[in-house]
Design a protein around this motif. Sequence first.
Motif, PDB file in Angstrom:
ATOM      1  N   LEU A 107       0.830  -1.208   0.000  1.00 33.57           N
ATOM      2  CA  LEU A 107       0.000   0.000   0.000  1.00 33.57           C
ATOM      3  C   LEU A 107       0.867   1.263   0.000  1.00 33.57           C
ATOM      4  CD1 LEU A 107      -2.681   1.590   0.483  1.00 33.57           C
ATOM      5  CD2 LEU A 107      -2.323   1.199   2.932  1.00 33.57           C
ATOM      6  N   ILE A 108       1.861   1.269   0.872  1.00 27.82           N
ATOM      7  CA  ILE A 108       2.743   2.440   0.980  1.00 27.82           C
ATOM      8  C   ILE A 108       3.505   2.669  -0.315  1.00 27.82           C
ATOM      9  CG2 ILE A 108       4.871   3.238   2.100  1.00 27.82           C
ATOM     10  CD1 ILE A 108       3.715   2.126   4.729  1.00 27.82           C
ATOM     11  N   GLU A 109       3.915   1.585  -0.968  1.00 29.27           N
ATOM     12  CA  GLU A 109       4.620   1.734  -2.243  1.00 29.27           C
ATOM     13  C   GLU A 109       3.754   2.454  -3.271  1.00 29.27           C
ATOM     14  OE1 GLU A 109       8.159  -1.390  -3.016  1.00 29.27           O
ATOM     15  OE2 GLU A 109       6.137  -2.099  -3.493  1.00 29.27           O
ATOM     16  N   VAL A 110       2.466   2.085  -3.327  1.00 26.32           N
ATOM     17  CA  VAL A 110       1.567   2.764  -4.268  1.00 26.32           C
ATOM     18  C   VAL A 110       1.490   4.255  -3.943  1.00 26.32           C
ATOM     19  CG1 VAL A 110      -0.836   3.000  -5.016  1.00 26.32           C
ATOM     20  CG2 VAL A 110       0.166   0.737  -4.756  1.00 26.32           C
ATOM     21  N   LEU A 111       1.394   4.571  -2.648  1.00 28.82           N
ATOM     22  CA  LEU A 111       1.254   5.979  -2.257  1.00 28.82           C
ATOM     23  C   LEU A 111       2.535   6.758  -2.546  1.00 28.82           C
ATOM     24  CD1 LEU A 111      -0.639   5.524   1.132  1.00 28.82           C
ATOM     25  CD2 LEU A 111      -1.601   6.113  -1.113  1.00 28.82           C
ATOM     26  N   GLU A 112       3.679   6.175  -2.206  1.00 33.41           N
ATOM     27  CA  GLU A 112       4.940   6.889  -2.419  1.00 33.41           C
ATOM     28  C   GLU A 112       5.211   7.077  -3.911  1.00 33.41           C
ATOM     29  OE1 GLU A 112       7.891   4.766  -0.113  1.00 33.41           O
ATOM     30  OE2 GLU A 112       7.400   5.869   1.717  1.00 33.41           O
ATOM     31  N   THR A 113       4.880   6.060  -4.702  1.00 30.79           N
ATOM     32  CA  THR A 113       5.116   6.134  -6.153  1.00 30.79           C
ATOM     33  C   THR A 113       4.231   7.198  -6.801  1.00 30.79           C
ATOM     34  OG1 THR A 113       5.599   3.774  -6.145  1.00 30.79           O
ATOM     35  CG2 THR A 113       5.175   4.772  -8.288  1.00 30.79           C
ATOM     36  N   ASN A 114       3.040   7.378  -6.231  1.00 27.42           N
ATOM     37  CA  ASN A 114       2.070   8.286  -6.853  1.00 27.42           C
ATOM     38  C   ASN A 114       1.895   9.603  -6.099  1.00 27.42           C
ATOM     39  OD1 ASN A 114       0.718   6.650  -9.164  1.00 27.42           O
ATOM     40  ND2 ASN A 114       0.885   5.221  -7.448  1.00 27.42           N
ATOM     41  N   ILE A 115       2.910   9.955  -5.327  1.00 25.69           N
ATOM     42  CA  ILE A 115       2.751  11.143  -4.484  1.00 25.69           C
ATOM     43  C   ILE A 115       2.551  12.415  -5.331  1.00 25.69           C
ATOM     44  CG2 ILE A 115       5.232  11.593  -4.195  1.00 25.69           C
ATOM     45  CD1 ILE A 115       2.475  11.875  -1.496  1.00 25.69           C
ATOM     46  N   ASP A 116       3.116  12.430  -6.554  1.00 26.87           N
ATOM     47  CA  ASP A 116       2.926  13.596  -7.423  1.00 26.87           C
ATOM     48  C   ASP A 116       1.466  13.720  -7.866  1.00 26.87           C
ATOM     49  OD1 ASP A 116       5.533  14.273  -7.141  1.00 26.87           O
ATOM     50  OD2 ASP A 116       6.182  13.412  -9.053  1.00 26.87           O
ATOM     51  N   THR A 117       0.822  12.588  -8.103  1.00 27.46           N
ATOM     52  CA  THR A 117      -0.608  12.598  -8.456  1.00 27.46           C
ATOM     53  C   THR A 117      -1.430  13.145  -7.298  1.00 27.46           C
ATOM     54  OG1 THR A 117      -0.245  10.613  -9.787  1.00 27.46           O
ATOM     55  CG2 THR A 117      -2.525  11.137  -9.248  1.00 27.46           C
ATOM     56  N   VAL A 118      -1.060  12.740  -6.080  1.00 23.06           N
ATOM     57  CA  VAL A 118      -1.765  13.233  -4.892  1.00 23.06           C
ATOM     58  C   VAL A 118      -1.557  14.737  -4.750  1.00 23.06           C
ATOM     59  CG1 VAL A 118      -1.888  13.118  -2.378  1.00 23.06           C
ATOM     60  CG2 VAL A 118      -1.582  11.011  -3.700  1.00 23.06           C
TER      61      VAL A 118
ATOM     62  N   THR B  94     -10.943   6.882  -8.464  1.00 24.65           N
ATOM     63  CA  THR B  94     -10.052   7.278  -9.555  1.00 24.65           C
ATOM     64  C   THR B  94      -9.136   6.091  -9.848  1.00 24.65           C
ATOM     65  OG1 THR B  94      -8.371   8.051  -8.019  1.00 24.65           O
ATOM     66  CG2 THR B  94     -10.036   9.660  -8.722  1.00 24.65           C
ATOM     67  N   GLU B  95      -8.277   6.249 -10.852  1.00 25.59           N
ATOM     68  CA  GLU B  95      -7.330   5.180 -11.180  1.00 25.59           C
ATOM     69  C   GLU B  95      -6.422   4.900  -9.980  1.00 25.59           C
ATOM     70  OE1 GLU B  95      -3.911   4.417 -14.512  1.00 25.59           O
ATOM     71  OE2 GLU B  95      -5.336   6.037 -14.908  1.00 25.59           O
ATOM     72  N   LEU B  96      -5.929   5.965  -9.374  1.00 28.12           N
ATOM     73  CA  LEU B  96      -5.074   5.795  -8.187  1.00 28.12           C
ATOM     74  C   LEU B  96      -5.860   5.192  -7.024  1.00 28.12           C
ATOM     75  CD1 LEU B  96      -2.522   6.152  -6.512  1.00 28.12           C
ATOM     76  CD2 LEU B  96      -3.118   8.574  -6.212  1.00 28.12           C
ATOM     77  N   GLY B  97      -7.095   5.694  -6.838  1.00 34.11           N
ATOM     78  CA  GLY B  97      -7.940   5.171  -5.769  1.00 34.11           C
ATOM     79  C   GLY B  97      -8.188   3.670  -5.931  1.00 34.11           C
ATOM     80  N   ALA B  98      -8.319   3.228  -7.186  1.00 36.43           N
ATOM     81  CA  ALA B  98      -8.546   1.806  -7.436  1.00 36.43           C
ATOM     82  C   ALA B  98      -7.321   0.978  -7.058  1.00 36.43           C
ATOM     83  CB  ALA B  98      -8.907   1.584  -8.911  1.00 36.43           C
ATOM     84  N   GLN B  99      -6.143   1.508  -7.358  1.00 40.57           N
ATOM     85  CA  GLN B  99      -4.901   0.814  -6.968  1.00 40.57           C
ATOM     86  C   GLN B  99      -4.792   0.705  -5.452  1.00 40.57           C
ATOM     87  OE1 GLN B  99      -0.987   1.871  -8.640  1.00 40.57           O
ATOM     88  NE2 GLN B  99      -2.077   3.065 -10.171  1.00 40.57           N
ATOM     89  N   VAL B 100      -5.095   1.811  -4.790  1.00 41.75           N
ATOM     90  CA  VAL B 100      -5.019   1.838  -3.326  1.00 41.75           C
ATOM     91  C   VAL B 100      -6.054   0.888  -2.725  1.00 41.75           C
ATOM     92  CG1 VAL B 100      -5.426   3.319  -1.317  1.00 41.75           C
ATOM     93  CG2 VAL B 100      -4.018   4.152  -3.220  1.00 41.75           C
ATOM     94  N   ALA B 101      -7.264   0.917  -3.277  1.00 40.34           N
ATOM     95  CA  ALA B 101      -8.336   0.055  -2.767  1.00 40.34           C
ATOM     96  C   ALA B 101      -7.987  -1.419  -2.948  1.00 40.34           C
ATOM     97  CB  ALA B 101      -9.659   0.394  -3.469  1.00 40.34           C
TER      98      ALA B 101
END
Lengths: 129, 129
Positions: A107-118, B94-101
């Motif tokens: 989960l954390i990997e997804v968040l860290e990888t996509n922090i620019d999107t956030v 969103t696409e990111l939300g789906a990955q996180v979910a």
Amino acid sequence: MSEQHLDDDQTLEADVFARDCASRSVLQNVASRWGVLALVALREGPFRFSALRRRVDGVSERMLSQTLQALERDGMVHREVLEAIPPRVEYTLTELGAQVADRLHALIEVLETNIDTVRAARSGYRGNG
Amino acid sequence: MSEQHLDDDQTLEADVFARDCASRSVLQNVASRWGVLALVALREGPFRFSALRRRVDGVSERMLSQTLQALERDGMVHREVLEAIPPRVEYTLTELGAQVADRLHALIEVLETNIDTVRAARSGYRGNG
């Protein structure tokens, strides 16, 4: 016989969406602010309390202690008092704790990888007013 | 050129263990008590507010509203007002939300599958006194 077994198996009924299900309270403990970070830190190996506190930047002694107690109670973390002078306490992941920590790490990997999107979403957010 | 690009890429520096890193606040939002359940529920498809509130058993209107706002702000959830009488509001991942979910769902599966291990640990727990 095997159907009987299935009927008896509470595992199949665990549902985190049901407010009274035990799985929901475990989820809250492992997904808590400090629970996540403690579990993921412990993937790196055993930690003594003070070292773990340094690794989890910003946690108070009291909060880390409460967090570890909840994780130990749920069978995620093993606490061992090592004979030494002074005595040392060491924390390790249980087998289940390691499985949970792997999922949290993913989960954390997804968040860290996509922090620019956030960050982009945050700067574009206008609220619903 | 590609090294320059790497240097400029803040993504590589996101570290959830650092107290001021944006990734930590996102983690708190998606791993919050109701954040997890809302995201995982939305894997099932779009939800209107009232239906989502029924799915996430026990959440108050106010807490679900705050949770969805935080998730929308972080780019996890898309909120759409559909033209209708009365107007309808629909939430989707969103696409990111789906990955996180998906990652949260994997976590929940581990917990639900091992709920008997957790129960056994809880009944054997004696505290550290």
